[in-house]
Design an enzyme around this catalytic site. Structure first.
Site, mmCIF file in Angstrom:
data_model
loop_
_atom_site.group_PDB
_atom_site.id
_atom_site.type_symbol
_atom_site.label_atom_id
_atom_site.label_comp_id
_atom_site.label_asym_id
_atom_site.label_seq_id
_atom_site.Cartn_x
_atom_site.Cartn_y
_atom_site.Cartn_z
ATOM 1 N N GLU B 60 0.816 -1.226 0.000
ATOM 2 C CA GLU B 60 0.000 0.000 0.000
ATOM 3 C C GLU B 60 0.842 1.265 0.000
ATOM 4 O O GLU B 60 0.562 2.206 -0.746
ATOM 5 C CB GLU B 60 -0.961 0.015 1.193
ATOM 6 C CG GLU B 60 -2.269 -0.702 0.962
ATOM 7 C CD GLU B 60 -2.157 -2.221 1.013
ATOM 8 O OE1 GLU B 60 -1.116 -2.722 1.480
ATOM 9 O OE2 GLU B 60 -3.095 -2.909 0.598
ATOM 10 N N HIS B 129 -10.474 -5.261 10.380
ATOM 11 C CA HIS B 129 -11.031 -5.104 9.031
ATOM 12 C C HIS B 129 -12.434 -4.528 9.046
ATOM 13 O O HIS B 129 -13.138 -4.590 8.051
ATOM 14 C CB HIS B 129 -11.054 -6.463 8.308
ATOM 15 C CG HIS B 129 -9.701 -7.024 8.058
ATOM 16 N ND1 HIS B 129 -8.980 -7.683 9.037
ATOM 17 C CD2 HIS B 129 -8.902 -7.005 6.961
ATOM 18 C CE1 HIS B 129 -7.819 -8.055 8.547
ATOM 19 N NE2 HIS B 129 -7.738 -7.648 7.288
#
Lengths: 423, 326
Positions: B60, B129
């Site tokens: 990322e 998450h």
């Protein structure tokens, strides 16, 4: 959420109150505004209304007990709600003394100038704000919206019962008050002159010395007395013709004298004054106290506010109501505080002349004897006159002999020519 | 009007913008060959080829930095986070590079890019998450933050975001991807910073974004039966925030409840409360309440996951309290 019911602070001087009687029982349903408990303050018996709706869950102070202002008296909440933490916080609530009222500055110039009509409405006199439901610190709980609507419509928030949590005044309360024509800020101040409530004149050294010397010589409030004989013939005529025109009016000599005093006080602001310690406070409005004996003993002085600006009829109606409620101890604190001058009348009991004791911090009080038919000398001839002897007790720290005498002269002139009250 | 799923509306927006402007390209994990983890980029690789739809490694920080560089060089990247939870790895590029580039270069070089992907709680994806992180990005000057709640808004707002000259954080609620709704035919865009009144009402203002708009709508339906008429404002973009629409509504209803999925402390609701108390103080008839996610990490267990998020019952309870009807 559960709400605490606290011992209210009924007046500036009240530090504790006694629970006389609970008007609701534990477990009973209570609506906002319901009379909940009767308490005795240092001055009156009063009913405390509930500021919350729910069930009276727990009474913490029983009838007969005396507790400090601010102490929790009871808890109102939902039937099933856990109130143990509220109840256990009882001691803390008692210890938390409500904040004292605003400190008066020495010159009084800042606080003496009401910043806006709303602030004036909330505190019409030097006495405590007229909160029907004293809240913590005497603050009126209101939502910002309610405050704005009250301001826009000229309603007096202090006279409105709040239906929100903790007695908070919310929109529906203000709107329903507006619909039912509750007392408005405008009506409360309609007689109020513009400008500050009073003016503090710092003491000169000479005045300080006079104050000290006189206090040493005659106790905390050094009194002296001035007596005048007033021809009440025209006042009698005024009274008779007014009552003939309006039999419901029942105008009394007292009403006429009260009005005359108010007019004379406006001419002699140096008598409409009080001693603050560091200053002489000259009141710009005349709030006139009327000494009333309470049934069963005691004395209280209900106050007719802005008396000089009211008509005889208004004074008569208002003082009848105040006197009647004073006798039965039903006055609200704001109705017996904040006077700037008082009258005491024992004429109806046949007392010809007496001297009254000043009601501090006022600077003077007028004692009124009976209106008598008696021989008087007029233009070298003995004729029948109607005379009344009035004695002004003066606080010498504030009012000097000549000052008091000039006031009495004016009062005499007004009573002997009642037309002056209309001019 | 065509009825499209949320993910299809997003797909249309990207397709149309890539057709319109050659500088626009998409990159991220599995956006190409796999058509996107949530199938948002379905068919784009086939249509635009591997130069404009780039599958990246699981990096990322790296590929977001690549996006910033590409934007600085004149392209208009769309960087897809497989979920916004992974954007935490790229925060330095987002906060320190993308957001500040225009400022630090004295206005010479900006980073016109969109960082988009799913956010919020999904279906038992647990603490790492299932996070609604929009408040984090809203905190940063230089970023715009967009949170659509309907397919039509998603398409119109994404097109505007791609055309915007600033870095835009575009958070799509994971559980809304399948939501179907009418989407206008033809070219249209929705400006950033313009809220929409999702339901007009008079008694209380509910401010809600993303999937909480739907929770608020359910609550409003229930409240209507009791005679409480709720107005629902969807800011659509959280930064810039359309304060005027919110304030107008408060001046009408005098009460507010803010509903958000994120945590309470320093949340979006705190910002809205500040705006209201500051600019509409005299119109309030009740304290402003906030309904938020619970102030703990998201639990894994399904019943606990349900307890974590604001639901209809909690919204109704808050409305009762601000309308003094409990």
């Amino acid at each position: 959420m559960a709400s605490r019911v606290l011992m209210p602070k009924g007046s500036d001087t009240m530090t504790e109150g006694k629970v006389l009687k609970w008007l609701k029982n534990e477990g009973e349903q209570v609506a906002n505004g319901d009379a909940l408990v009767e308490i005795e303050t240092d001055k009156v018996d009063m009913e405390v209304e509930s500021m919350a709706s729910g069930v009276l869950r727990k009474v913490l102070v029983q009838a007969g007990e005396t507790v400090p202002v601010g102490q929790m008296l009871a808890v109102i909440g939902k039937a099933e709600e856990d109130i143990s933490s509220l109840v256990s916080s009882n001691g803390g609530a008692a210890a938390a003394k409500p904040p004292a009222g605003p400190q008066k500055t020495e010159t009084g110039s800042k606080e003496a100038a009401p910043p806006q009509p709303l602030a004036r409405a909330a505190a019409p006199g030097p006495g405590p704000a007229p909160t029907p439901q004293p809240t913590e610190g005497g603050r009126v709980l209101a939502s910002p919206l309610a405050r704005r609507i009250a301001r826009d419509t000229g309603l007096d928030l202090a006279a409105i019962q709040g239906s929100g949590p903790g007695g908070r005044i919310i929109r529906r309360d203000v709107e329903s008050a507006a619909a039912t024509g509750a007392p408005s800020a405008a009506s409360r101040v309609q007689f109020a002159p513009q400008g500050p409530e009073f003016r503090d004149e710092p003491l000169s050294q000479m005045r300080k010395t006079i104050a000290q010397r006189l206090a040493q010589s005659l106790g905390p409030v050094p009194h002296f007395y001035l007596t005048i004989d007033v021809d009440m013939k025209k006042a009698k005529e005024l009274r008779e013709s007014a009552n003939k025109l309006n039999p419901n009016l029942k105008l009394t000599y007292n009403d006429i004298i009260v009005k005359a005093c108010a007019v004379a006080l406006i001419q002699h602001p140096d008598v409409n004054a009080s001693f603050t310690g560091n200053a002489i406070r000259y009141h710009n409005r005349v709030h006139l106290g009327i000494a009333v004996a309470i049934d069963g003993g005691g004395l209280i002085t209900p106050v007719v506010r802005d008396c000089n600006l009211k008509t005889l009829q208004q004074i008569s109606t208002e003082s009848k109501d105040l006197i009647a409620r004073a006798r039965t101890r039903k006055l609200k604190p704001e109705e017996y505080t904040g006077g700037t001058f008082s009258v005491s009348n024992l004429g109806m009991m046949g007392i010809v002349e007496f001297s009254a004791v000043i009601n501090p911090p006022e600077g003077a009080i007028l004692a009124i004897g009976s209106v008598e038919e008696k021989p008087v000398v007029e233009n070298g001839q003995i004729t029948i006159g109607f005379r009344c002897r009035m004695t002004l007790s003066c606080d010498h720290r504030v009012v000097d002999g000549a000052t008091g005498a000039r006031f009495l002269q004016s009062l005499q002139q007004i009573l002997e020519n009642p037309i002056l009250m209309a001019l | 009007m065509a009825v499209l799923a949320f993910r299809e509306a997003l797909n249309q927006a990207m397709r149309e913008e890539m057709q319109r402007d050659e500088r626009v390209f998409l990159m991220g994990e599995e956006v190409g060959a796999y058509n996107g983890a949530y199938k948002v980029s379905k068919g784009l690789l086939d249509e635009f080829g591997p130069k404009r739809v780039l599958d990246t490694p699981i990096t990322e920080l790296g590929f977001t930095g690549l996006g910033v560089g590409a934007a600085m060089a004149g392209l208009r990247p769309i960087v897809e986070m497989m979920t916004f939870n992974f954007s935490l790895l790229a925060l330095d590029q987002i906060v320190n590079s993308a957001a500040k580039m225009l400022y630090m270069s004295g206005g010479q070089v900006g980073a016109p890019m969109v960082i988009r992907g799913p956010g919020g709680a999904g279906h038992q994806l647990s603490a790492q998450h299932s996070q609604a992180l929009e408040a984090w990005f809203c905190h940063i000057p230089g970023l715009k933050v967009v949170t659509p709640s309907t397919p039509a808004d998603a398409k119109g707002l994404l097109k505007t975001s791609i055309r915007d000259n600033n870095p835009v954080i575009f958070i799509e609620s994971e559980v809304l991807y399948g939501l179907k709704g009418e989407v206008p035919e033809g070219e249209y865009t929705i400006p950033l910073g313009v809220a929409e009144i999702k339901r007009p009402g008079n008694d209380v203002t509910l401010v809600a974004h993303a999937k909480m708009v739907h929770v608020a709508l359910e609550a409003a339906e229930e409240l209507e039966k009791e005679g409480i008429d709720a107005e629902i404002i969807d800011p659509r973009t959280l930064r810039p925030l359309d304060t005027e629409t919110i304030l107008q509504s408060i001046r009408k209803t005098n009460r507010a409840v803010i509903v958000e999925e994120g945590w309470p402390f320093c949340g979006i609701g705190a910002q809205v409360v500040d705006t209201i108390q500051h600019q509409a103080f005299d119109y309030l008839d009740a304290p402003i309440l906030r309904v938020t996610g619970v102030d703990v990490p998201m639990p894994y267990a399904k019943p606990l996951e349900h307890l974590h998020a604001p639901d209809k019952a909690r919204v109704i309870d808050a409305v009762h309290r601000v309308t003094y009807k409990n």
